[in-house]
Design an enzyme around this catalytic site. Structure first.
Site, PDB file in Angstrom:
ATOM      1  N   ASP A  71       0.852  -1.186   0.000  1.00 14.29           N
ATOM      2  CA  ASP A  71       0.000   0.000   0.000  1.00 14.29           C
ATOM      3  C   ASP A  71       0.890   1.238   0.000  1.00 14.29           C
ATOM      4  O   ASP A  71       2.112   1.125   0.114  1.00 14.29           O
ATOM      5  CB  ASP A  71      -0.937   0.017   1.214  1.00 14.29           C
ATOM      6  CG  ASP A  71      -0.211  -0.360   2.482  1.00 14.29           C
ATOM      7  OD1 ASP A  71       0.959   0.063   2.651  1.00 14.29           O
ATOM      8  OD2 ASP A  71      -0.793  -1.066   3.325  1.00 14.29           O
ATOM      9  N   ASP A 124       1.634   5.099   1.551  1.00 18.91           N
ATOM     10  CA  ASP A 124       1.382   6.099   2.584  1.00 18.91           C
ATOM     11  C   ASP A 124       1.894   7.437   2.084  1.00 18.91           C
ATOM     12  O   ASP A 124       2.917   7.505   1.400  1.00 18.91           O
ATOM     13  CB  ASP A 124       2.134   5.737   3.868  1.00 18.91           C
ATOM     14  CG  ASP A 124       1.704   4.383   4.408  1.00 18.91           C
ATOM     15  OD1 ASP A 124       0.505   4.206   4.630  1.00 18.91           O
ATOM     16  OD2 ASP A 124       2.569   3.500   4.571  1.00 18.91           O
ATOM     17  N   ASP A 139      11.245   4.496  11.772  1.00 17.86           N
ATOM     18  CA  ASP A 139      12.054   3.456  12.395  1.00 17.86           C
ATOM     19  C   ASP A 139      13.379   3.174  11.676  1.00 17.86           C
ATOM     20  O   ASP A 139      14.454   3.367  12.236  1.00 17.86           O
ATOM     21  CB  ASP A 139      11.244   2.171  12.621  1.00 17.86           C
ATOM     22  CG  ASP A 139      10.379   1.771  11.433  1.00 17.86           C
ATOM     23  OD1 ASP A 139      10.546   2.354  10.351  1.00 17.86           O
ATOM     24  OD2 ASP A 139       9.541   0.859  11.588  1.00 17.86           O
TER      25      ASP A 139
HETATM   26  P1  ATP Z   1       4.548  -2.513   4.603  1.00 12.29           P
HETATM   27  O1  ATP Z   1       4.963  -2.741   3.215  1.00 12.29           O
HETATM   28  O2  ATP Z   1       4.548  -3.751   5.395  1.00 12.29           O
HETATM   29  O3  ATP Z   1       3.288  -1.710   4.745  1.00 12.29           O
HETATM   30  P2  ATP Z   1       5.741  -0.153   5.667  1.00 12.29           P
HETATM   31  O4  ATP Z   1       7.157   0.252   5.784  1.00 12.29           O
HETATM   32  O5  ATP Z   1       4.873   0.685   4.781  1.00 12.29           O
HETATM   33  O6  ATP Z   1       5.732  -1.653   5.229  1.00 12.29           O
HETATM   34  P3  ATP Z   1       3.887   0.414   7.755  1.00 12.29           P
HETATM   35  O7  ATP Z   1       3.635  -0.374   8.984  1.00 12.29           O
HETATM   36  O8  ATP Z   1       2.812   0.529   6.734  1.00 12.29           O
HETATM   37  O9  ATP Z   1       5.190  -0.220   7.120  1.00 12.29           O
HETATM   38  O10 ATP Z   1       4.364   1.850   8.193  1.00 12.29           O
HETATM   39  C1  ATP Z   1       4.558   2.898   7.268  1.00 12.29           C
HETATM   40  C2  ATP Z   1       5.777   3.711   7.658  1.00 12.29           C
HETATM   41  O11 ATP Z   1       5.547   4.364   8.917  1.00 12.29           O
HETATM   42  C3  ATP Z   1       7.058   2.917   7.846  1.00 12.29           C
HETATM   43  O12 ATP Z   1       7.731   2.731   6.629  1.00 12.29           O
HETATM   44  C4  ATP Z   1       7.815   3.779   8.819  1.00 12.29           C
HETATM   45  O13 ATP Z   1       8.428   4.848   8.157  1.00 12.29           O
HETATM   46  C5  ATP Z   1       6.725   4.353   9.696  1.00 12.29           C
HETATM   47  N1  ATP Z   1       6.469   3.534  10.888  1.00 12.29           N
HETATM   48  C6  ATP Z   1       5.524   2.605  11.048  1.00 12.29           C
HETATM   49  N2  ATP Z   1       5.558   2.046  12.249  1.00 12.29           N
HETATM   50  C7  ATP Z   1       6.555   2.641  12.913  1.00 12.29           C
HETATM   51  C8  ATP Z   1       7.117   2.525  14.222  1.00 12.29           C
HETATM   52  N3  ATP Z   1       6.639   1.636  15.072  1.00 12.29           N
HETATM   53  N4  ATP Z   1       8.143   3.340  14.543  1.00 12.29           N
HETATM   54  C9  ATP Z   1       8.626   4.230  13.673  1.00 12.29           C
HETATM   55  N5  ATP Z   1       8.165   4.379  12.438  1.00 12.29           N
HETATM   56  C10 ATP Z   1       7.147   3.610  12.042  1.00 12.29           C
HETATM   57 MG    MG Z   2       2.721   0.462   4.533  1.00 15.51          MG
END
Ligand code: ATP
Ligand code: MG
Length: 456
Positions: A75, A77, A150
């Site tokens: 997805d 963001d 993170d």
């Molecule tokens: P995925 O492909 O699994 O969605 P993602 O990196 O987009 O991976 P998400 O959980 O959707 O992961 O989170 C979106 C973004 O928000 C992350 O890439 C990170 O930058 C930030 N983020 C999410 N959770 C945390 C956290 N616990 N601490 C710090 N930053 C976070």
């Molecule tokens: Mg994501």
């Protein structure tokens, strides 16, 4: 409102947080092999809408990271300096989500773009005794937003209008080196939010990256902190891990880091049982395969498989103690769900699904009379049947039974009658004694019609 604003101003960090950087490497998309065409047009339109209204907006997180790696992002963001209310006003088809920290979902057909306002990590944030940040709802600048993310590879910002990637924390370098590196001091960041321990394992497994040594060093020691995370939050993050398409690899990664103990009661339970592990491994491998094929997996089904060994063991025990199969199973289900409830808050609707999938299992053994015809009409037959096949695969249910149901489901009316005719006589006492089943609904945990959750 005014009090809120003042509160926010007061809580704003006066000095930049230690890991904050104001200088970013800038790359053109093409330089990194990033093609705009490969990015969600909905995410790009969201950025354009915000730009037109005078705000900054970037695609960030998994959408950029995965695109850069040539993977299909799950997805997209978007991060912006517009407040949630402003975002909500700009997009007609959008809604505010969340109470503690609001984000906005902007809707394009079935695609949902999650828009969040730049946030700052607070230097003086309120924490629990172990350093876990209890509130982080302070708006910030782009630089602050980058610093509170993170991992470096998760902190790349793509501006689709300028076709430019902003990299404050050497994410591109780490991407090339295939390394997961925590931004800032790893131990502090894990303490602030222990679910990051789970996230490391998830990303390392999903991307096939190694965990940078400094990031890895404190992990084992801090594993226990995960038990302080509110169980609903843990559930969300656990679900992301299990539905990442790399669940099995993620769990192996957790174990490799010594994180299975106390990291998650559910994992403790399943990783410590040799037989259980077999069931779980097969189940998770199948889940991963489904996701790789682009098919959906229902969380209820997934958690039903994760906890099945426990349910089954208790079910056997209660039957050995003389209980009839169905009440014995219901008792086992209640015990397992009760024990689980305090640890990982599985959402109610998923619990209802789990209960139903489990409750259907003994009904597959009843192949005489009208029973199989009734079962074939059951709302959740497909999920129950898939679960049966999983039990067959692990050798827990007879292959003949699975094949019989496969044939029965595929057969037409006369074919079904012939199968029932040829079926072995049911030996269960419930089948013999109770010709009419007085409490069908409650026996089975009550079927809930859920058009979306089919696990087939
Ligand atoms: P995925 O492909 O699994 O969605 P993602 O990196 O987009 O991976 P998400 O959980 O959707 O992961 O989170 C979106 C973004 O928000 C992350 O890439 C990170 O930058 C930030 N983020 C999410 N959770 C945390 C956290 N616990 N601490 C710090 N930053 C976070
Ligand atoms: Mg994501």
């Amino acid at each position: 409102m005014i009090r809120k604003l003042i509160g926010r101003l007061l809580r704003r960090p006066l000095a930049p947080t230690p890991q904050m950087r104001s200088h970013a490497h800038r790359y053109r998309g093409a330089e990194l092999g990033l093609s705009r065409a490969a990015m969600s047009s909905a995410a790009q339109r969201t950025c354009e809408g915000l730009h037109k209204a005078g705000f900054k907006a970037y695609i960030v997180g998994g959408g950029v990271r995965d695109s850069l790696l040539g993977l299909q992002p799950k997805d997209f963001d978007v991060a912006t300096n517009a407040t949630p209310q402003e975002v909500n006003r700009i997009f007609r088809r959008s809604r505010l989500i969340g109470r503690r920290f609001q984000i906005v979902h902007v809707l394009y057909g079935r695609e949902v773009i999650e828009v969040s306002t730049f946030r700052a990590a607070q230097v003086d944030a309120e924490t629990d005794d172990h350093g876990r940040v209890l509130r982080d709802n302070v708006w910030g600048t782009l630089e602050e937003d980058a610093a509170r993310r993170d991992f470096s590879v998760n902190a790349l910002y793509y501006d689709p209008i300028a076709d430019q990637v902003l990299d404050f924390h050497d994410g591109v370098r780490d991407m090339k080196a295939r390394v997961i590196r925590m931004i800032g001091d790893p131990a502090t960041r894990f303490r602030e939010d222990p679910v990051r321990l789970l996230r490391v394992a998830r990303f390392a497994a999903k991307l096939g990256f190694t965990i940078e040594e400094r990031t890895r060093a404190p992990m084992r020691e801090l594993a226990g902190l995960i038990s302080n995370v509110p169980s609903a939050r843990l559930f969300d993050e656990m679900l992301k891990l299990l539905l990442s398409g790399h669940a099995l690899a993620s769990l192996h990664q957790l174990r490799a880091e010594g994180l299975q103990h106390g990291l998650l009661p559910l994992l403790d339970l399943i990783l410590e049982q040799p037989d259980g592990e077999r069931f779980i491994s097969i189940a998770l491998a199948k889940t991963d395969a489904r996701i790789a094929e682009g098919r959906t997996v229902s969380p209820g089904f997934l958690f039903a498989t994760l906890l099945w060994e426990r349910v089954n063991a208790l079910w056997i025990r209660h039957r050995q103690a003389g209980q009839n199969p169905i009440p014995a199973l219901n008792l086992a289900i209640d015990e397992v769900l009760d024990a689980q409830a305090g640890k990982l808050a599985i959402q109610k609707r998923f619990v209802a699904d789990m209960r139903e999938i489990w409750s259907l299992q003994p009904r597959f053994e009843r192949r005489n009379g009208q029973a199989p015809f009734r079962l074939a009409e059951h709302m959740r037959l497909r999920a129950g049947y898939d679960f049966l096949l999983l039990r067959v695969e692990t050798g827990e249910a007879p292959a003949e039974l699975g094949q019989w149901w496969t044939d029965f489901i595929a057969a037409d009316g006369p074919g079904r009658a012939a199968l029932v005719e040829a079926a072995p006589r049911s030996g269960t006492s419930t089948a013999r004694k109770r010709r009419r089943r007085p409490r069908r609904q409650s026996d089975q945990g009550g079927p809930t019609p859920r058009p979306d959750g089919a696990s087939a």
